[in-house]
Structures are given as C-alpha cells and as structure tokens.
Design a protein around this motif. Structure first.
Motif, short mmCIF file in Angstrom:
data_model
loop_
_atom_site.label_atom_id
_atom_site.label_comp_id
_atom_site.label_asym_id
_atom_site.label_seq_id
_atom_site.Cartn_x
_atom_site.Cartn_y
_atom_site.Cartn_z
N PRO A 1 0.65 -1.20 -0.04
CA PRO A 1 -0.04 0.00 -0.09
C PRO A 1 0.99 1.24 -0.02
CG PRO A 1 0.38 -0.79 2.36
CD PRO A 1 0.85 -1.67 1.42
N PHE A 2 0.25 2.39 -0.13
CA PHE A 2 0.85 3.92 -0.08
C PHE A 2 0.47 4.11 1.37
CE2 PHE A 2 -0.03 3.38 -4.59
CZ PHE A 2 1.50 3.38 -5.08
N THR A 3 1.33 5.00 2.04
CA THR A 3 1.03 5.50 3.30
C THR A 3 0.75 6.92 3.59
OG1 THR A 3 2.68 3.79 4.15
CG2 THR A 3 2.05 5.47 5.71
N ILE A 4 -0.40 7.35 4.18
CA ILE A 4 -0.73 8.51 4.35
C ILE A 4 -0.14 8.97 5.75
CG2 ILE A 4 -2.43 10.64 4.58
CD1 ILE A 4 -4.04 8.40 2.81
N ALA A 5 0.56 10.28 5.68
CA ALA A 5 1.39 10.46 7.06
C ALA A 5 1.13 12.10 7.16
CB ALA A 5 2.80 10.23 7.05
N THR A 6 1.38 12.34 8.44
CA THR A 6 1.14 13.96 8.80
C THR A 6 2.16 14.27 9.87
OG1 THR A 6 -0.11 15.63 9.35
CG2 THR A 6 -0.72 13.65 10.40
N TYR A 7 2.31 15.37 10.40
CA TYR A 7 3.12 15.75 11.42
C TYR A 7 2.61 15.39 12.82
CZ TYR A 7 0.09 20.05 10.88
OH TYR A 7 -0.93 21.00 10.67
N PRO A 8 3.55 15.31 13.74
CA PRO A 8 3.02 14.58 15.11
C PRO A 8 1.86 15.25 16.07
CG PRO A 8 5.24 14.54 14.80
CD PRO A 8 4.63 15.48 13.86
N ASP A 9 1.74 16.47 15.61
CA ASP A 9 0.55 17.00 16.69
C ASP A 9 -0.61 17.56 15.64
OD1 ASP A 9 2.19 19.23 15.52
OD2 ASP A 9 1.99 20.46 17.06
N HIS A 10 -0.70 17.10 14.47
CA HIS A 10 -1.90 17.25 13.59
C HIS A 10 -2.92 16.69 14.24
CE1 HIS A 10 -4.58 17.46 10.20
NE2 HIS A 10 -3.77 18.14 9.50
N PRO A 11 -4.32 17.17 14.39
CA PRO A 11 -5.45 16.79 14.88
C PRO A 11 -6.06 15.50 14.21
CG PRO A 11 -6.08 18.81 13.77
CD PRO A 11 -4.52 18.51 13.56
#
Length: 325
Positions: free
Chosen positions: A128-138
C-alpha cells in the motif's frame, strides 16, 4: 507416387512457412541478450525490482537479461518503445501501476494500454501507500480525516509526487468515496514535501512505506492510514482506509510484459522463470527491502489486473473531474 497440388494445400504450405520463423525463434530462444526496460530513473524501486527480475531470469534462462531505464512521461515513453518493438522475446518491460493510471490521465497515448502488450507475470506487489502527517496534527486516522475534512472551513492539503500519478489518484479516490474535497499540492522531490510537512505548511503526504518509514520510526511524522484493503504488516497499528470506506484498495505492483503476440512458449518460459525467481528467499528479501512483496501471477491474472485498474482510474478521472494531460 504422384501428388496433386490444390489451392488449399498451397495456401496451407504458405501459412506454415510464415509461421516457421516464429516457431524457430521460440525453440532456440534466447540466443542473444534480452533487454528489460522500465519507465523510471535508475536507483528507484522500479529499477531495483527490475534488477531482481533480470538477475533471476538470467539464471533461469541461462541467458543474459539487461535492465535499461527509460524515464519519461510517467512511464509512457518506455511503454511506447515496447509497444512498437518486435515480439521476439528480446524486448521486455517492467510495468507498474502507473501504466494503468496513464491510460486514464492522458488524453491520448500512442499505444493501447492492454491490447498492445503481452502480459507475462507479476514480480512484486500488494504494497500500500502510506498517508502521514506531522505529530501534533489533529487527524490520527482515516475516520478523523474524513470527519474533520467535512467540518473544516479550509481544505486539507496533501503532497504527492505529481499530477496524474498513482499517489495523486489514490487521494482523489479517497476524497471521491468519502464525499470530501482535498487540495492537491504536487512536488517534484519527496524531500521538499517532507520539509513542508514538518514545517506544517501542508497537512499530509502520501508515499510508499519505504519512503516514509524512517521518519515514522523516529516519530518525526505519524502514519494515519494505508491504502491497502487490510492493514499493512510493517505498520500493524495504522488503520486501512477500507476500514471506514469498504472497497477502497490502491496497492502498487510490478510486472513483466512484452509486445503483443509474443509466442506462447516464450511466454511460458518467461513466466516460469519469473515464478521461480520470486520464490527464492534471496529475491523475497531483496524485494521486501524495496518496500514490496514478491509474488507471481498468470498472464491472464496480470492482464485482468491492468484492465480493471484502467477502468477504475478512468471512471475516477471523469467523476472527480480531474483534468487530463
């Protein structure tokens, strides 16, 4: 004894003569080096997996298989080269999921995505592909992404490797199925999108697991979703989008194909060689190290996968009103 020549016997003999070169090629093949092209730059996942296949086929066929990267136009430059090549078993291509995407995103291609190729076998896939964000994103999971996107007074932004890529369409498929809108921000370099994510200038990035795994492990970023129908073994705590949107499924694959009308016994030799290659522990480990899973498929299964993806992405481009190139 006398022989009576009839029009039928003459025509039959002519047909046999036409077929003889192809049969001879199949029987003696390979007699010279085979070229395996792919449509992306050297050093990437496509190149790495192509080299696993080439080394394995070199061993299995007792011949020589050389990898030739031909980057350009999302893989269509290489595909066009193979579509125009002779069906003699000496010109092969490593296709990726981008092959089907191109059929949907380009207004016109110089070849037929399915009919101008002989599909031989998958080499790797299921990743799969992975969706990621920065640590303190809600947002922490796909359910929250959908919920907050519907409530937010601004559009969430996401980075991909470019307009019309599989990564771009994977996010648009999510938006379409969820009934939300997302703002696409294309990047030429993954490193720059990561800088902007950590600087909180964009909300999300989508990429292959191998590209974001180091940052996830170091907790520089957090993974919120994977695009496979079930959770990914290397990220077992990260939900699959399909858990909230049943039927959602976008996974990468790599497979070997050739020009259309490749002789059946050459197809069989290539297929058997690939099947043996991807069953070897060394190949399995190398492909896993490239962020994918070793696998094979019958020519019919591979062709059906590409045809199904062409239909899926073509429909999405129309429904989501994505501008074609």
């Amino acid at each position: 004894m006398t022989f009576k020549l009839t029009r039928r016997s003459i025509l039959a003999g002519g047909a046999a003569a036409v077929l003889m070169p192809a049969i001879a090629r199949a029987a003696g093949w390979p007699e010279r080096p085979i070229t395996l092209v792919h449509g992306f730059g050297p050093g990437g996942n496509s190149d790495g997996i192509a080299r696993v296949a080439a080394e394995g086929l070199t061993k299995q066929l007792a011949g020589s298989v050389v990898v030739d990267p031909r980057p350009g136009a999302g893989g269509t430059t290489a595909a066009d080269q193979i579509a125009r090549a002779s069906a003699d078993g000496y010109s092969l291509i490593m296709l990726t999921g981008a092959h089907a995407v191109a059929a949907a995103i380009y207004k016109q291609l110089p070849y037929k995505t399915v009919d101008d190729f002989t599909f031989i076998s998958l080499v790797a896939g299921g990743t799969p592909f992975t969706i990621a964000t920065y640590p303190d994103h809600p947002v922490n999971n796909p359910a929250e992404l959908i919920e907050q996107a519907k409530k937010s007074d601004r559009l969430f932004t996401y980075a991909s490797s470019g307009i019309g890529t599989t990564l771009h369409l994977a996010m648009e498929l999510l938006a379409s199925k969820a009934g939300i809108k997302l703002q696409h921000v294309p990047y030429k370099q993954n490193s720059q999108s990561m800088v902007d994510l950590l600087g909180k200038r964009i909300d999300f990035v989508i990429n292959g697991p191998a590209s974001v795994f180091p940052q996830i492990q170091s907790k520089e970023i957090k993974a919120i979703a994977v695009t496979s129908p079930t959770r990914y073994a290397d990220l077992p705590d990260v939900p699959a989008i399909a858990e909230v949107l049943p039927g959602y499924d976008v996974t990468s694959y790599y497979g070997v194909a050739a020009p259309k009308d490749l002789p059946a016994d050459v197809v069989a030799k290539l297929h058997d060689g690939i099947k043996a290659t991807v069953a070897e522990p060394a190949s399995i480990d190398r492909i896993r190290g490239l962020g994918s899973t070793a696998m094979s498929a019958t020519p019919e299964e591979f062709r059906a996968r590409v045809a199904a993806d062409v239909a899926k992405w073509t429909d999405l481009v129309k429904v989501a009103k994505i501008e074609q190139i």
